[in-house]
Design a protein around this motif. Structure first.
Motif, PDB file in Angstrom:
ATOM      1  N   SER A  44      40.464  16.066 -16.027  1.00  0.00           N
ATOM      2  CA  SER A  44      39.763  15.794 -17.286  1.00  0.00           C
ATOM      3  C   SER A  44      39.660  14.296 -17.535  1.00  0.00           C
ATOM      4  CB  SER A  44      40.497  16.456 -18.458  1.00  0.00           C
ATOM      5  OG  SER A  44      40.477  17.868 -18.335  1.00  0.00           O
ATOM      6  N   LEU A  45      40.747  13.566 -17.266  1.00  0.00           N
ATOM      7  CA  LEU A  45      40.731  12.111 -17.446  1.00  0.00           C
ATOM      8  C   LEU A  45      39.733  11.458 -16.504  1.00  0.00           C
ATOM      9  CD1 LEU A  45      41.848   9.460 -18.600  1.00  0.00           C
ATOM     10  CD2 LEU A  45      43.668   9.577 -16.882  1.00  0.00           C
ATOM     11  N   LEU A  46      39.741  11.886 -15.234  1.00  0.00           N
ATOM     12  CA  LEU A  46      38.812  11.318 -14.256  1.00  0.00           C
ATOM     13  C   LEU A  46      37.362  11.625 -14.625  1.00  0.00           C
ATOM     14  CD1 LEU A  46      40.787  12.113 -10.983  1.00  0.00           C
ATOM     15  CD2 LEU A  46      40.466   9.869 -12.039  1.00  0.00           C
ATOM     16  N   ASP A  47      37.114  12.796 -15.177  1.00  0.00           N
ATOM     17  CA  ASP A  47      35.763  13.136 -15.641  1.00  0.00           C
ATOM     18  C   ASP A  47      35.305  12.156 -16.717  1.00  0.00           C
ATOM     19  OD1 ASP A  47      34.765  15.259 -14.145  1.00  0.00           O
ATOM     20  OD2 ASP A  47      35.742  16.787 -15.362  1.00  0.00           O
ATOM     21  N   GLU A  48      36.219  11.806 -17.632  1.00  0.00           N
ATOM     22  CA  GLU A  48      35.851  10.910 -18.725  1.00  0.00           C
ATOM     23  C   GLU A  48      35.687   9.468 -18.239  1.00  0.00           C
ATOM     24  OE1 GLU A  48      34.859  11.901 -21.539  1.00  0.00           O
ATOM     25  OE2 GLU A  48      35.447  13.990 -21.278  1.00  0.00           O
ATOM     26  N   VAL A  49      36.505   9.061 -17.275  1.00  0.00           N
ATOM     27  CA  VAL A  49      36.340   7.733 -16.673  1.00  0.00           C
ATOM     28  C   VAL A  49      34.977   7.663 -15.988  1.00  0.00           C
ATOM     29  CG1 VAL A  49      37.157   6.183 -14.851  1.00  0.00           C
ATOM     30  CG2 VAL A  49      38.809   7.305 -16.370  1.00  0.00           C
ATOM     31  N   ALA A  50      34.663   8.704 -15.221  1.00  0.00           N
ATOM     32  CA  ALA A  50      33.379   8.754 -14.516  1.00  0.00           C
ATOM     33  C   ALA A  50      32.207   8.772 -15.495  1.00  0.00           C
ATOM     34  CB  ALA A  50      33.330   9.980 -13.605  1.00  0.00           C
ATOM     35  N   GLU A  51      32.355   9.508 -16.591  1.00  0.00           N
ATOM     36  CA  GLU A  51      31.289   9.598 -17.585  1.00  0.00           C
ATOM     37  C   GLU A  51      31.053   8.244 -18.254  1.00  0.00           C
ATOM     38  OE1 GLU A  51      28.357  11.780 -19.870  1.00  0.00           O
ATOM     39  OE2 GLU A  51      29.429  12.168 -17.999  1.00  0.00           O
ATOM     40  N   THR A  52      32.090   7.437 -18.385  1.00  0.00           N
ATOM     41  CA  THR A  52      31.944   6.093 -18.942  1.00  0.00           C
ATOM     42  C   THR A  52      31.181   5.199 -17.974  1.00  0.00           C
ATOM     43  OG1 THR A  52      34.057   6.380 -20.108  1.00  0.00           O
ATOM     44  CG2 THR A  52      33.203   4.143 -19.944  1.00  0.00           C
ATOM     45  N   ILE A  53      31.394   5.405 -16.672  1.00  0.00           N
ATOM     46  CA  ILE A  53      30.686   4.634 -15.652  1.00  0.00           C
ATOM     47  C   ILE A  53      29.230   5.084 -15.546  1.00  0.00           C
ATOM     48  CG2 ILE A  53      30.583   4.110 -13.168  1.00  0.00           C
ATOM     49  CD1 ILE A  53      33.665   4.461 -13.135  1.00  0.00           C
ATOM     50  N   ILE A  54      29.012   6.406 -15.540  1.00  0.00           N
ATOM     51  CA  ILE A  54      27.652   6.970 -15.486  1.00  0.00           C
ATOM     52  C   ILE A  54      27.502   7.940 -16.659  1.00  0.00           C
ATOM     53  CG2 ILE A  54      25.925   8.201 -14.113  1.00  0.00           C
ATOM     54  CD1 ILE A  54      27.438   7.470 -11.618  1.00  0.00           C
TER      55      ILE A  54
END
Length: 212
Positions: A44-54
Motif C-alpha cells: 500500500s505504501l509503495l502504491d502511494e509512493v508510485a502514485e505521487t511519482i505518476i
C-alpha cells in the motif's frame, strides 16, 4: 517504445542502470529469496509512493496499474540479497525520513506534502548514488582486471553497492507503469495489430507517445 528502449530511458532519468532490468527482459527468476519480506502495508505504501511519482490525471496513475505489487515481484525475483535488503529496509527509512520532515508518516501526508518529500528524497538519492559510484570505482576496475585474466565462462559480473532505495522505487515505478496494460493502453497510444510505418504521421501538440 519496446522494453529495452524503456530501460534505457529509465536509466537516463534516474542516473543509473535499472536494477534487475536484464533479468526482467529474460523473464527468469533468480532472486535471492522466495519471500523478500513484503507485507500488505508495504504494498500500500509503495502504491502511494508510485502514485505521487505518476499521479492520475485524465488517465489512470501508477496505483491503478498496481505498481506496488509489481515492485514486490521484481524485488523478490530479480534482486540480489544486498539489493533486496536495501530496498526492504528502505521502506522503513522512507517513512522515518518523512516523519522527520512532516512530523507524520507518508500515508498520513497530503498529496502536496508527499510530493515535497519525494523531491527532497530525489536530491538525497542523487548525492548518495554519486558517493557510491566514487567508492565502487576502484573495486569495479579491480574486478574488471581479474575478469580479463579468466576465460569467458569463468568471468563474473561486478556487483557494486546498492543504489539509494528511492532510486530503486522510482525505477520500478516507471518500469511497472509503462509496461502495464494501464500504462500502455490508456496513457500511451497503442495499436494492437501490426500496421505500416508512416514517417509523416500527423502529430498534434499534447498527443500521447506510442506503445509497442
Amino acid at each position: 517504445m519496446n522494453r529495452r528502449d524503456l530501460l534505457k530511458q529509465i536509466a537516463l532519468l534516474t542516473g543509473g542502470a535499472v536494477i534487475g532490468g536484464e533479468l526482467f527482459l529474460a523473464g527468469c527468476k533468480t532472486g535471492a529469496k522466495a519471500d523478500a519480506g513484503f507485507t500488505a502495508a508495504n504494498i500500500s505504501l509503495l502504491d502511494e509512493v508510485a502514485e505521487t511519482i505518476i499521479p492520475a490525471t485524465s488517465t489512470p496513475g501508477a496505483k491503478a496499474a498496481k505498481v506496488g505489487e509489481f515492485m514486490k515481484v521484481m524485488v523478490t525475483d530479480c534482486y540480489t540479497q544486498k539489493q533486496q535488503d536495501a530496498f526492504v529496509n528502505g521502506i522503513g527509512e522512507l517513512d522515518e525520513a518523512c516523519k522527520k520532515m512532516h512530523s507524520k508518516a507518508f500515508m498520513e501526508c497530503t498529496p502536496e506534502q508527499r510530493k515535497a518529500f519525494l523531491v527532497s528524497l530525489e536530491k538525497e538519492a542523487k548525492e548518495f548514488n554519486q558517493k557510491r559510484d566514487d567508492a565502487d570505482k576502484p573495486l569495479r576496475e579491480e574486478h574488471k582486471k581479474k575478469n580479463e585474466a579468466l576465460a569467458w565462462k569463468d568471468q563474473t559480473e561486478f556487483e557494486g553497492s546498492p543504489s539509494h532505495y528511492y532510486t530503486m522505487m522510482k525505477q520500478l515505478t516507471l518500469l511497472g507503469f509503462f509496461t502495464s496494460k494501464t500504462g500502455m493502453t490508456e496513457t500511451l497510444r497503442h495499436v494492437s495489430v501490426p500496421t505500416k510505418y508512416d514517417g509523416a504521421y500527423p502529430y498534434k501538440k499534447g498527443d500521447k507517445a506510442w506503445a509497442e
